[in-house]
Every structure is written in structure tokens, then in C-alpha cells.
Scaffold this motif. Sequence first.
Motif, PDB file in Angstrom:
ATOM      1  N   VAL A 276       0.883  -1.167   0.000  1.00 30.83           N
ATOM      2  CA  VAL A 276       0.000   0.000   0.000  1.00 30.83           C
ATOM      3  C   VAL A 276       0.915   1.210   0.000  1.00 30.83           C
ATOM      4  N   SER A 277       0.832   2.018  -1.061  1.00 24.41           N
ATOM      5  CA  SER A 277       1.744   3.156  -1.181  1.00 24.41           C
ATOM      6  C   SER A 277       1.142   4.469  -0.691  1.00 24.41           C
ATOM      7  N   SER A 278      -0.172   4.479  -0.472  1.00 23.05           N
ATOM      8  CA  SER A 278      -0.831   5.684   0.024  1.00 23.05           C
ATOM      9  C   SER A 278      -2.076   5.271   0.797  1.00 23.05           C
ATOM     10  N   PHE A 279      -2.316   5.966   1.911  1.00 22.10           N
ATOM     11  CA  PHE A 279      -3.456   5.638   2.766  1.00 22.10           C
ATOM     12  C   PHE A 279      -3.897   6.902   3.482  1.00 22.10           C
ATOM     13  N   GLU A 280      -5.185   7.270   3.315  1.00 25.11           N
ATOM     14  CA  GLU A 280      -5.678   8.479   3.983  1.00 25.11           C
ATOM     15  C   GLU A 280      -7.162   8.362   4.293  1.00 25.11           C
ATOM     16  N   GLN A 281      -7.560   9.042   5.355  1.00 26.43           N
ATOM     17  CA  GLN A 281      -8.971   9.118   5.697  1.00 26.43           C
ATOM     18  C   GLN A 281      -9.553  10.319   4.959  1.00 26.43           C
ATOM     19  N   THR A 282     -10.720  10.119   4.348  1.00 26.00           N
ATOM     20  CA  THR A 282     -11.372  11.181   3.585  1.00 26.00           C
ATOM     21  C   THR A 282     -12.713  11.517   4.238  1.00 26.00           C
ATOM     22  N   GLU A 283     -13.416  12.487   3.667  1.00 23.76           N
ATOM     23  CA  GLU A 283     -14.744  12.844   4.173  1.00 23.76           C
ATOM     24  C   GLU A 283     -15.722  11.683   4.019  1.00 23.76           C
TER      25      GLU A 283
ATOM     26  N   VAL B 288      -2.945   1.006  -3.923  1.00 20.41           N
ATOM     27  CA  VAL B 288      -2.451  -0.345  -3.696  1.00 20.41           C
ATOM     28  C   VAL B 288      -1.664  -0.795  -4.923  1.00 20.41           C
ATOM     29  N   GLU B 289      -0.458  -1.306  -4.687  1.00 22.29           N
ATOM     30  CA  GLU B 289       0.404  -1.801  -5.762  1.00 22.29           C
ATOM     31  C   GLU B 289       0.182  -3.303  -5.908  1.00 22.29           C
ATOM     32  N   VAL B 290      -0.079  -3.748  -7.149  1.00 20.56           N
ATOM     33  CA  VAL B 290      -0.326  -5.164  -7.415  1.00 20.56           C
ATOM     34  C   VAL B 290       0.558  -5.645  -8.562  1.00 20.56           C
ATOM     35  N   LEU B 291       0.829  -6.951  -8.568  1.00 21.03           N
ATOM     36  CA  LEU B 291       1.535  -7.596  -9.661  1.00 21.03           C
ATOM     37  C   LEU B 291       0.485  -8.057 -10.660  1.00 21.03           C
ATOM     38  N   GLU B 292       0.482  -7.454 -11.858  1.00 20.25           N
ATOM     39  CA  GLU B 292      -0.510  -7.829 -12.876  1.00 20.25           C
ATOM     40  C   GLU B 292      -0.003  -8.897 -13.825  1.00 20.25           C
ATOM     41  N   LEU B 293       1.289  -8.873 -14.147  1.00 20.38           N
ATOM     42  CA  LEU B 293       1.827  -9.832 -15.105  1.00 20.38           C
ATOM     43  C   LEU B 293       3.263 -10.187 -14.727  1.00 20.38           C
ATOM     44  N   PRO B 294       3.457 -11.378 -14.161  1.00 24.77           N
ATOM     45  CA  PRO B 294       4.829 -11.776 -13.793  1.00 24.77           C
ATOM     46  C   PRO B 294       5.647 -12.079 -15.044  1.00 24.77           C
ATOM     47  N   ARG B 295       6.896 -11.659 -15.038  1.00 26.43           N
ATOM     48  CA  ARG B 295       7.813 -11.916 -16.154  1.00 26.43           C
ATOM     49  C   ARG B 295       9.171 -12.321 -15.595  1.00 26.43           C
ATOM     50  N   VAL B 296       9.987 -12.884 -16.492  1.00 26.21           N
ATOM     51  CA  VAL B 296      11.353 -13.236 -16.129  1.00 26.21           C
ATOM     52  C   VAL B 296      12.263 -12.371 -16.980  1.00 26.21           C
TER      53      VAL B 296
ATOM     54  N   SER C 124       8.500  -7.556 -14.687  1.00 29.23           N
ATOM     55  CA  SER C 124       7.094  -7.829 -14.379  1.00 29.23           C
ATOM     56  C   SER C 124       6.283  -6.551 -14.448  1.00 29.23           C
ATOM     57  N   LEU C 125       5.019  -6.666 -14.875  1.00 33.09           N
ATOM     58  CA  LEU C 125       4.145  -5.494 -14.946  1.00 33.09           C
ATOM     59  C   LEU C 125       3.403  -5.320 -13.631  1.00 33.09           C
ATOM     60  N   MET C 126       3.556  -4.143 -13.077  1.00 33.99           N
ATOM     61  CA  MET C 126       2.905  -3.754 -11.831  1.00 33.99           C
ATOM     62  C   MET C 126       1.819  -2.734 -12.152  1.00 33.99           C
ATOM     63  N   ALA C 127       0.899  -2.580 -11.227  1.00 28.24           N
ATOM     64  CA  ALA C 127      -0.134  -1.556 -11.396  1.00 28.24           C
ATOM     65  C   ALA C 127      -0.445  -0.938 -10.044  1.00 28.24           C
ATOM     66  N   SER C 128      -0.828   0.305 -10.086  1.00 28.53           N
ATOM     67  CA  SER C 128      -1.251   1.022  -8.896  1.00 28.53           C
ATOM     68  C   SER C 128      -2.756   1.259  -9.018  1.00 28.53           C
ATOM     69  N   TYR C 129      -3.498   0.801  -8.030  1.00 32.12           N
ATOM     70  CA  TYR C 129      -4.949   0.955  -8.010  1.00 32.12           C
ATOM     71  C   TYR C 129      -5.345   1.924  -6.906  1.00 32.12           C
ATOM     72  N   ARG C 130      -6.236   2.844  -7.249  1.00 38.25           N
ATOM     73  CA  ARG C 130      -6.838   3.741  -6.260  1.00 38.25           C
ATOM     74  C   ARG C 130      -8.081   3.027  -5.743  1.00 38.25           C
TER      75      ARG C 130
END
Length: 125
Positions: free
Chosen positions: A61-68, A75-83, A88-94
Motif C-alpha cells: 500500500v503506497s498511500s493511505f488516507e482518511q477522507t470525508e 495499492v500496488e499489485v503484480l498484474e503480469l509476472p515476467r522473467v 514484471s508489470l505492476m499496477a497502482s490501483y486507487r
Amino acid sequence: MATLNTKNTPQSQSSQEAQNSHRKQANSQSDAVDDRPAPMEVLRQARAQLAELTGFASESVSSFEQTEDGWALDVEVLELPRVPDTMSLMASYRVDLDPRGQLTGYRRVRRYERGRADTRRPGGR
């Protein structure tokens, strides 16, 4: 020895009812605060819910905050593992959650290779 005058007048009853109402309201507000999950529980729930919906396990988790409206996480996830792994392709999800930690929405905001440094500057410059 002093005697107390404790007449039960309509005015004193009204005052007592107002105090009791105020106490009940204060107690219900503190109960509502106590119903909120702890931040670590929110993080765990968010990661689990995102993994269930996308099929991708979160790595961090690269960012975390309380909102109204509740909570917001990146959140950082591994979308496509590679050698090798650095390719490897990573993605950041809000991820958006309500005050109880239930996922209300998510979106991919970035996709990148694990071994690449972020070329964007902070603040979008």
C-alpha cells in the motif's frame, strides 16, 4: 443540619429530560466512533477485497488516507509476472472505502514495469 428542598416541578423535570437526552446523544456518538475499524483493519480489508475483485494479490500500500467519505488507498499489485522479475508489470490501483472499510470503488491509475523508476515528478511537474 440543613434540609434540602427537592420539589419535582415541571421545570426541573424538563431540565432533567434535556440532560438525559444530551447524555444519550453523547453516548451514541461515542458508540459510532467506536464502530469504526482501526486503520490496520481497513488496510487488510481493502487488500482482500481488491484481490477478490481483480484476481491480483496486492504487494504493498503506497498511500493511505482518511477522507470525508471514508478511506482512500493506493495499492500496488503484480498484474503480469515476467522473467526476470524486474520486467514484471505492476499496477497502482486507487481504492475507495466507506467509513466501515467496505470497498465502494477502485480504478487502475498507473501501470509500470517493476524495475523502472517513476519518471513523473511529485506534484505532476
